[in-house]
Design a protein around this motif. Sequence first.
Motif, PDB file in Angstrom:
ATOM      1  N   PHE A  92       0.952  -1.098   0.592  1.00 52.39           N
ATOM      2  CA  PHE A  92       0.233   0.341   0.020  1.00 52.39           C
ATOM      3  C   PHE A  92       0.960   0.821  -0.218  1.00 52.39           C
ATOM      4  CE2 PHE A  92      -4.575  -1.470   1.683  1.00 52.39           C
ATOM      5  CZ  PHE A  92      -4.745  -2.222   0.970  1.00 52.39           C
ATOM      6  N   VAL A  93       0.253   2.061  -1.126  1.00 51.28           N
ATOM      7  CA  VAL A  93       1.393   3.324  -1.125  1.00 51.28           C
ATOM      8  C   VAL A  93       0.766   4.439  -0.738  1.00 51.28           C
ATOM      9  CG1 VAL A  93       2.537   4.745  -2.685  1.00 51.28           C
ATOM     10  CG2 VAL A  93       3.204   2.488  -2.642  1.00 51.28           C
ATOM     11  N   LEU A  94       0.906   5.073  -0.100  1.00 53.58           N
ATOM     12  CA  LEU A  94      -0.301   6.419   0.755  1.00 53.58           C
ATOM     13  C   LEU A  94       0.281   7.495   0.920  1.00 53.58           C
ATOM     14  CD1 LEU A  94      -1.317   4.007   3.761  1.00 53.58           C
ATOM     15  CD2 LEU A  94      -2.457   3.484   1.677  1.00 53.58           C
ATOM     16  N   ASP A  95      -0.460   8.935   1.273  1.00 53.55           N
ATOM     17  CA  ASP A  95      -0.345   9.984   1.954  1.00 53.55           C
ATOM     18  C   ASP A  95      -0.081  10.149   3.008  1.00 53.55           C
ATOM     19  OD1 ASP A  95      -2.466  10.503   1.659  1.00 53.55           O
ATOM     20  OD2 ASP A  95      -3.148  12.251   0.394  1.00 53.55           O
ATOM     21  N   GLU A  96      -0.142  11.131   3.651  1.00 44.56           N
ATOM     22  CA  GLU A  96      -0.308  11.295   4.515  1.00 44.56           C
ATOM     23  C   GLU A  96      -1.955  11.320   5.618  1.00 44.56           C
ATOM     24  OE1 GLU A  96       1.844  14.568   6.979  1.00 44.56           O
ATOM     25  OE2 GLU A  96       3.968  13.775   5.823  1.00 44.56           O
ATOM     26  N   GLY A  97      -2.521  11.416   4.429  1.00 43.49           N
ATOM     27  CA  GLY A  97      -4.321  12.479   5.083  1.00 43.49           C
ATOM     28  C   GLY A  97      -4.807  10.166   4.837  1.00 43.49           C
ATOM     29  N   ALA A  98      -4.173   9.611   3.772  1.00 46.83           N
ATOM     30  CA  ALA A  98      -4.784   8.505   3.356  1.00 46.83           C
ATOM     31  C   ALA A  98      -4.345   7.403   4.867  1.00 46.83           C
ATOM     32  CB  ALA A  98      -4.976   7.645   2.238  1.00 46.83           C
ATOM     33  N   ALA A  99      -2.982   7.727   5.346  1.00 45.05           N
ATOM     34  CA  ALA A  99      -2.520   7.208   6.302  1.00 45.05           C
ATOM     35  C   ALA A  99      -3.128   7.266   7.619  1.00 45.05           C
ATOM     36  CB  ALA A  99      -1.052   6.632   6.097  1.00 45.05           C
ATOM     37  N   SER A 100      -3.655   8.648   7.885  1.00 49.10           N
ATOM     38  CA  SER A 100      -4.038   9.038   9.047  1.00 49.10           C
ATOM     39  C   SER A 100      -4.697   8.986  10.263  1.00 49.10           C
ATOM     40  CB  SER A 100      -4.164  10.907   8.728  1.00 49.10           C
ATOM     41  OG  SER A 100      -5.384  10.441   8.315  1.00 49.10           O
ATOM     42  N   GLU A 101      -4.849   7.210   9.895  1.00 52.05           N
ATOM     43  CA  GLU A 101      -6.044   6.666  10.911  1.00 52.05           C
ATOM     44  C   GLU A 101      -5.576   4.922  11.562  1.00 52.05           C
ATOM     45  OE1 GLU A 101     -10.328   6.530  10.366  1.00 52.05           O
ATOM     46  OE2 GLU A 101     -10.526   9.028   9.992  1.00 52.05           O
ATOM     47  N   LEU A 102      -4.130   4.552  10.837  1.00 53.51           N
ATOM     48  CA  LEU A 102      -3.786   3.797  11.228  1.00 53.51           C
ATOM     49  C   LEU A 102      -3.198   4.150  12.151  1.00 53.51           C
ATOM     50  CD1 LEU A 102      -1.533   3.588   7.527  1.00 53.51           C
ATOM     51  CD2 LEU A 102      -3.672   1.936   8.643  1.00 53.51           C
ATOM     52  N   THR A 103      -3.107   2.827  13.119  1.00 54.23           N
ATOM     53  CA  THR A 103      -2.867   3.279  14.519  1.00 54.23           C
ATOM     54  C   THR A 103      -1.698   4.457  14.515  1.00 54.23           C
ATOM     55  OG1 THR A 103      -4.199   1.233  14.980  1.00 54.23           O
ATOM     56  CG2 THR A 103      -2.939   1.735  16.606  1.00 54.23           C
ATOM     57  N   ARG A 104      -0.665   3.090  14.530  1.00 57.87           N
ATOM     58  CA  ARG A 104       0.645   4.338  13.840  1.00 57.87           C
ATOM     59  C   ARG A 104       0.449   5.595  14.242  1.00 57.87           C
ATOM     60  NH1 ARG A 104       4.318   3.838   8.084  1.00 57.87           N
ATOM     61  NH2 ARG A 104       2.854   2.368   7.582  1.00 57.87           N
ATOM     62  N   PHE A 105       0.453   5.796  13.601  1.00 60.04           N
ATOM     63  CA  PHE A 105      -0.247   7.749  13.246  1.00 60.04           C
ATOM     64  C   PHE A 105      -1.505   8.245  13.976  1.00 60.04           C
ATOM     65  CE2 PHE A 105       1.185   6.418   9.286  1.00 60.04           C
ATOM     66  CZ  PHE A 105       2.686   7.619   8.982  1.00 60.04           C
ATOM     67  N   ASP A 106      -2.746   6.994  14.044  1.00 57.02           N
ATOM     68  CA  ASP A 106      -3.752   8.161  15.140  1.00 57.02           C
ATOM     69  C   ASP A 106      -3.500   7.757  16.317  1.00 57.02           C
ATOM     70  OD1 ASP A 106      -6.591   9.421  15.207  1.00 57.02           O
ATOM     71  OD2 ASP A 106      -6.905   7.052  15.478  1.00 57.02           O
ATOM     72  N   THR A 107      -3.547   6.721  17.011  1.00 56.31           N
ATOM     73  CA  THR A 107      -2.793   6.879  18.241  1.00 56.31           C
ATOM     74  C   THR A 107      -1.686   6.106  18.877  1.00 56.31           C
ATOM     75  OG1 THR A 107      -4.461   4.494  18.144  1.00 56.31           O
ATOM     76  CG2 THR A 107      -4.879   6.570  19.336  1.00 56.31           C
ATOM     77  N   PRO A 108      -0.831   6.845  18.020  1.00 53.15           N
ATOM     78  CA  PRO A 108       0.853   6.083  18.209  1.00 53.15           C
ATOM     79  C   PRO A 108       1.372   5.642  19.871  1.00 53.15           C
ATOM     80  CG  PRO A 108       0.777   8.470  17.973  1.00 53.15           C
ATOM     81  CD  PRO A 108      -0.950   7.988  18.014  1.00 53.15           C
ATOM     82  N   TRP A 109       0.703   6.168  20.599  1.00 52.80           N
ATOM     83  CA  TRP A 109       1.209   5.707  22.108  1.00 52.80           C
ATOM     84  C   TRP A 109       0.769   4.133  21.885  1.00 52.80           C
ATOM     85  CZ3 TRP A 109      -2.323   9.738  20.985  1.00 52.80           C
ATOM     86  CH2 TRP A 109      -3.473   9.102  21.189  1.00 52.80           C
ATOM     87  N   LEU A 110      -0.208   3.467  21.389  1.00 51.40           N
ATOM     88  CA  LEU A 110      -0.513   2.185  21.471  1.00 51.40           C
ATOM     89  C   LEU A 110       0.727   1.262  20.965  1.00 51.40           C
ATOM     90  CD1 LEU A 110      -4.176   2.398  20.767  1.00 51.40           C
ATOM     91  CD2 LEU A 110      -2.951   1.831  23.048  1.00 51.40           C
ATOM     92  N   VAL A 111       1.627   2.127  20.660  1.00 54.57           N
ATOM     93  CA  VAL A 111       2.708   0.888  19.457  1.00 54.57           C
ATOM     94  C   VAL A 111       4.562   1.666  19.846  1.00 54.57           C
ATOM     95  CG1 VAL A 111       1.429   0.458  17.707  1.00 54.57           C
ATOM     96  CG2 VAL A 111       2.448   2.182  17.546  1.00 54.57           C
ATOM     97  N   LYS A 112       4.234   2.609  20.252  1.00 54.51           N
ATOM     98  CA  LYS A 112       5.660   2.499  20.471  1.00 54.51           C
ATOM     99  C   LYS A 112       5.537   4.065  21.271  1.00 54.51           C
ATOM    100  CE  LYS A 112       5.650   6.851  16.660  1.00 54.51           C
ATOM    101  NZ  LYS A 112       5.748   7.731  15.771  1.00 54.51           N
ATOM    102  N   ASP A 113       7.072   4.275  21.489  1.00 51.92           N
ATOM    103  CA  ASP A 113       7.298   5.702  23.000  1.00 51.92           C
ATOM    104  C   ASP A 113       7.270   6.912  21.876  1.00 51.92           C
ATOM    105  OD1 ASP A 113       8.157   4.326  24.618  1.00 51.92           O
ATOM    106  OD2 ASP A 113       9.703   3.846  24.720  1.00 51.92           O
ATOM    107  N   CYS A 114       6.393   7.951  22.060  1.00 51.21           N
ATOM    108  CA  CYS A 114       6.626   9.287  21.349  1.00 51.21           C
ATOM    109  C   CYS A 114       7.129  10.141  22.276  1.00 51.21           C
ATOM    110  CB  CYS A 114       5.294   9.538  21.727  1.00 51.21           C
ATOM    111  SG  CYS A 114       3.432   7.959  20.487  1.00 51.21           S
TER     112      CYS A 114
END
Length: 639
Positions: A251-273
């Motif tokens: 999947f090749v996305l721009d930031e808008g299309a990727a914005s609801e993926l967990t790593r962008f929408d709720t990044p605290w669930l997948v990594k240190d912020c």
Amino acid sequence: MARLNLLESTRYEKLPVTVYPDQRSASLAVAARIAKLIREKQALGKPAVLGLATGVTPIQVYAELVRLHREEGLSFANVITFNLDEYYPMLPEAAQSYVTFMNEHLFAHIDISRANIHIPDGTLAPDAVAPFCLAYEKQIEELGGLDLQLLGIGRTGHIGFNEPGSAPNSGTRLVTLDDLTRRDASRDFGGKQNVPVKAITMGIGTIFKAREIILMAWSRKKAPIIRKAVEGELSGEVPATYLQLSDHVEFVLDEGAASELTRFDTPWLVKDCVWDNMLIKKAVIWLSCTVGKPILKLTEEDYNSHGMAQLAVEKGPVYQINIDIFNQVQHTITGWPGGKPGADDSQRPERAEPARKRSIVFSPHPDDDVISMGGTFIRLVDQGHEVHVAYQTSGNTAVWDDDVLRYVEFAIDFKESVGEDTARLRGIYEDMRTFIEAKLPNQIDTREIRDVKGFIRKTEAIAGARYAGVPDSNIHFQALPFYETGKTKKNTVGEEDIAITMELLQRVRPHQVFAAGDFADPNGTHLVCFNIILAALNRLKESEDWVKDCWLWLYRGAWHEFATHEIEMAVPLSPAEVLRKRNAIFKHQSQKDRPVFPGDDEREFWVRAEDRNRETALNYDKLGMAEYAAMEAFVRYRF
């Protein structure tokens, strides 16, 4: 080319995803990969077999391939193409056909052999469709299969025209289109009623056989379905989820299309912020909504149990975090959108001075002002500010043809009632009727019809602005030239569009500018109009001192609303003000009941507006704020 592909943060993602900053950089990267494949095949003396998609998504990819051909000698002599789909029935010369699309955007500009181009035939007799589909599959198989398949994704999750319910092993066939798919296509056809009900499409099984699959998606409009396709469970209701089973898909996305993926929408669930204020605000509001507690009742256990232990440790104690975010949200609420005179404005969203501000509300279409910020619009007038409204486009493509005839019939009757000759007007009227009766989908209207449609929307806008209390001298119709094509497809922005906007800004010298920030509108006009305003302000700030004191506020409401953590000014509306706003919207009679282009929301505009304003107020209430009937929300844009 910059990528935002964070491999360490993708445990929720079930297939490879690459995210680029914007659509252009992503499109250039995809085009470069296609060019590399073509050249590698040329070096081996073999054909490159490409599966191609249509729609808005691949347009910039095709433009870059054309550029590579013209400027860098990329030859398509060894390329064989198979398009994903075509409407059925559909004449190849029709403006909406995918034959026309591919010729316009790619084939007419490169050195590909016409014998190597394959597009499903929309002119076949019904009994010839099944044999054609079998032959289409056989042609692909005889060439050894597709080397690369380009895909877009529809908001139903369809790939090609494989709608919900499609089988994962399906082949090329005739399908029935989902109602949402037809609604999305309605603008190209001049209304959903003109969109074909069926299409011929490659099957999911056909797509799966490609040695490389690239699915592209741009903008926040696609974000919800991208999240389902990438992170959701396999489901026939979202055909794109079947791509999770492929070992050669990306999947090749721009930031808008990727914005609801967990790593962008709720990044605290997948990594240190890195916890800046905006991320803290977003996380705390999310936590409050997730656990169903007001902000001030959130506990350390809530933080620790929902991926926010790092925030509690770094910025705690959590109660202090809660108090800080509660205060920030509370301070966005104001009943004084033009600033409260004589008040301490250190914790208010707008300045207290000057007490009487000059404000311009820019409305891309003639009804966006009252739909999106009608309550605030009226409040600014009631509180004594000098309010101007600028209607940036005529909106003349969004009026029903029968309304044109009705208004001209009224004009004829009125002229006759006062004893005026109506012979010429009757002649124009008959020409209009003749044209409309034979009109093809999305055919450009005659100048007279376009004018009448523009007059209808202009008089409605005047009625709405007058109802809000704006004097006629402060109502401005810009009719920006980029829009006046008579087609749904508009021209690119020119210097005249910016100059017209600069002239109005220089004349009014506003302290406040309100502009549509609802860039998800299906026709793209909001974003174009915003960029014109921004270009005008950026030019003026180099020479005009007043621009330094001009604040630019963005509004939404016609199509989407701001997320709660983004809101910087929330203007509460009383039940009486909600009714006044509704009445202002009702002045736009041509858009009432059933507008020409309703987008993906079946509700009437006034219902959408009230529901969204009510929901914004409810969201604030759930966070522990005061309870209001409705709220209009704004975000300040710092240019």
